[in-house]
Design a protein around this motif. Structure first.
Motif, PDB file in Angstrom:
ATOM      1  N   LEU A 195      47.485  39.637  35.882  1.00 37.80           N
ATOM      2  CA  LEU A 195      46.518  38.593  35.522  1.00 37.80           C
ATOM      3  C   LEU A 195      46.795  37.297  36.253  1.00 37.80           C
ATOM      4  O   LEU A 195      45.980  36.380  36.241  1.00 37.80           O
ATOM      5  N   ASP A 233      39.837  40.879  25.829  1.00 35.77           N
ATOM      6  CA  ASP A 233      38.388  40.995  25.969  1.00 35.77           C
ATOM      7  C   ASP A 233      37.647  40.060  25.027  1.00 35.77           C
ATOM      8  O   ASP A 233      36.576  39.550  25.363  1.00 35.77           O
ATOM      9  N   PHE A 236      37.398  36.776  26.849  1.00 36.03           N
ATOM     10  CA  PHE A 236      36.615  36.780  28.078  1.00 36.03           C
ATOM     11  C   PHE A 236      35.124  36.952  27.829  1.00 36.03           C
ATOM     12  O   PHE A 236      34.308  36.659  28.696  1.00 36.03           O
ATOM     13  N   LEU A 248      44.258  31.404  30.755  1.00 37.45           N
ATOM     14  CA  LEU A 248      44.451  32.340  29.652  1.00 37.45           C
ATOM     15  C   LEU A 248      44.601  31.585  28.344  1.00 37.45           C
ATOM     16  O   LEU A 248      44.963  30.399  28.331  1.00 37.45           O
ATOM     17  N   LEU A 402      38.024  36.188  35.262  1.00 37.33           N
ATOM     18  CA  LEU A 402      38.764  36.946  34.259  1.00 37.33           C
ATOM     19  C   LEU A 402      37.936  38.139  33.793  1.00 37.33           C
ATOM     20  O   LEU A 402      36.716  38.020  33.629  1.00 37.33           O
ATOM     21  N   PRO A 403      38.560  39.304  33.565  1.00 32.18           N
ATOM     22  CA  PRO A 403      39.974  39.573  33.821  1.00 32.18           C
ATOM     23  C   PRO A 403      40.252  39.674  35.313  1.00 32.18           C
ATOM     24  O   PRO A 403      39.375  40.037  36.085  1.00 32.18           O
ATOM     25  N   GLN A 412      33.941  41.159  35.391  1.00 32.03           N
ATOM     26  CA  GLN A 412      34.566  39.857  35.582  1.00 32.03           C
ATOM     27  C   GLN A 412      33.573  38.737  35.286  1.00 32.03           C
ATOM     28  O   GLN A 412      32.384  38.851  35.578  1.00 32.03           O
TER      29      GLN A 412
END
Length: 490
Positions: A195, A233, A236, A248, A402-403, A412
């Motif tokens: 990540l 998830d 995101f 993050l 992300l991810p 993404q």
């Protein structure tokens, strides 16, 4: 002396939290005893014996008894409700990681204070760095080898280690370079975390403001195994969330979980709690999202209950003294207790009312005027943003995708990392009424009866766990250059 200081700190921390927990177990029983004593004095001694039997003032006695039991019922039901919720549904954040190593790690963690309580983003990182500078030096371990004696220097350990220049976790390259008089003595290794690695076409993750290394290398704690990164998830998919410098969410290294917005780690219970307000021994546990409404009703009705007892007994007590000079010590004790708890509950009512008006918790209010939140905002127009190579300018916000390594079926999304101005509250709603409705409910009866839980527990999927300050979010998006595609809605 340093080791003794560390040991004494380790002893004080768990002892303090253990004491708070034991006090919380006994305090509801003590509170029940005090209310029982006040009920006996007011009902039996004042209303029945003195007014009804002694003076024959039947109407006055009945009126006082009716008002007393209304306030008593409201206060007692709210108090029982908050005690029940804090003990059986305190609002713990569910642990996302199922990694066995993480579970074993949690089993060995002792009770300790949380240095990042009330802080987020850049402030949390700054707090941790400040703590590292004031702690006594610890033995340096180089590539699994500890110094042979306490006088072995850092440079000696570096020279004699199996891998020259390999630091122990948490040791900054600046410290190594200073100790070896060689600025190039250490070169940060590439992060093994998928990540945090750069990805072709999307640039690299934001770098730490204190150096050129990725923030995941010398920044806030992160999961040590890949299992910890399998539960992101939920973040995101959202339009905005509180993040660290790498984009993050915040990570709790004690609970081994990603911390949702407005959640904090409770040191007494050793768990992260949704919208934690404070640990309150008076109600037997932590006041947080599920119990906040009932706590507010308890202190509000408690203040009215005490005020009613103070006025009633004070007036009748003064009349009794004027008539025959008699003074009942039990009346005086009840009046004194009502004054003490009336001041306490009245002050708590005032402070909690202000917190609801500002839409903050007690923890967040400690640095309300200076606190800066760091947010990751979804950019729905990412396809039209400038190439990553053009976004290294200081005036452009950092964008992350992300991810970083999407799995099967994952898509993404581009997020822009922005910071609020000191004192901005991302969750304060437009009107005072809306802020109170978020806590107390949307109907008249919800405000006054301790039955339904707070609307705070109704989280909005896809947007955020709590309602956002739309005006502030719009301003941040405008400053970040986030534009909406035509025909697309938030």
């Amino acid at each position: 002396m340093g080791n003794g200081w560390l040991k004494s700190k380790e002893v004080r921390g768990p002892s303090k939290h253990a004491l708070n927990r034991w006090v919380s177990y006994t305090m509801p029983v003590i509170m029940a005893g005090l209310v029982g004593f006040a009920t006996w004095v007011f009902v039996a001694l004042v209303c029945v014996n003195h007014l009804l039997i002694g003076q024959g003032r039947k109407g006055t006695a009945i009126a006082l008894l009716v008002v007393y039991f209304i306030l008593f019922s409201l206060m007692s039901s709210a108090y029982l409700r908050v005690v029940w919720v804090v003990n059986f549904s305190p609002g713990f954040v569910t642990k996302q990681s199922t990694d066995l190593e993480n579970e074993k790690f949690m089993g060995s963690v002792e009770s300790q204070s949380d240095p990042e309580i009330g802080l987020g983003g850049v402030q949390a990182e700054g707090w941790r760095r400040e703590e590292e500078t004031i702690q006594p030096p610890e033995p340096v371990t180089i590539a699994g080898r500890a110094p042979e004696n306490e006088t072995e220097s850092l440079s000696d350990a570096l020279q004699s280690g199996p891998t020259k220049g390999t630091p122990r976790p948490g040791l900054s390259p600046e410290a190594i370079a200073q100790s070896t008089n060689d600025p190039s003595a250490f070169s940060p290794p590439a992060s093994s975390n998928p990540l945090l690695r750069s990805q072709a076409g999307h640039g690299v993750f934001p770098e730490n403001a204190l150096g050129s290394r990725p923030y995941g290398t010398y920044g806030p704690p992160r999961p040590e195994t890949s299992a910890g990164f399998q539960n992101l998830d939920e973040w995101f998919k959202r339009e905005a969330f509180v993040c660290e410098n790498d984009g993050l969410p915040r990570w709790c290294d004690r609970c081994q979980l990603w911390k949702p917005d407005r959640s904090h780690h409770c040191s007494e219970l050793q768990r992260c709690v949704w919208r934690m307000d404070h640990f309150c021994p008076w109600v037997g546990g932590v006041v947080a999202e599920p119990s906040y409404k009932f706590f507010y009703q308890t202190v509000f009705y408690g203040a009215l209950y005490c005020l009613f007892i103070i006025i009633s007994i004070a007036v009748i007590f003064q009349q009794q003294i004027n008539d025959n000079g008699d003074q009942d010590a039990r009346w005086a004790a009840c009046l004194a207790l009502a004054c003490v708890f009336g001041l306490f509950s009245g002050a708590m009512t005032g402070s909690t009312t202000q917190l609801i008006y500002q839409n903050v918790s007690t923890i967040d209010s400690l640095n309300y005027k200076t606190k800066v939140y760091q947010l990751a905002l979804h950019d729905p127009n990412a396809a039209q943003t400038p190439p990553p190579s053009q976004q290294t300018s200081a005036v452009m916000p950092t964008r992350v995708w992300l991810p970083q390594d999407p799995g099967p079926g994952q898509r993404q999304r581009c997020f822009v990392i922005v910071s609020t101005q000191p004192g901005d509250n991302p969750w304060r709603l437009a009107s005072t009424l809306e802020n109170f409705q978020e806590v107390l409910g949307y109907s008249f009866w919800d405000w006054w009866l301790p039955i339904k839980r707070s609307p705070l527990e109704t989280k909005k999927s896809g947007e955020g766990w709590y309602r956002w300050n739309e005006e502030l979010l719009a301003r941040l998006k405008h400053q970040a250059g986030i534009t909406q595609l035509s025909g697309q809605s938030n």
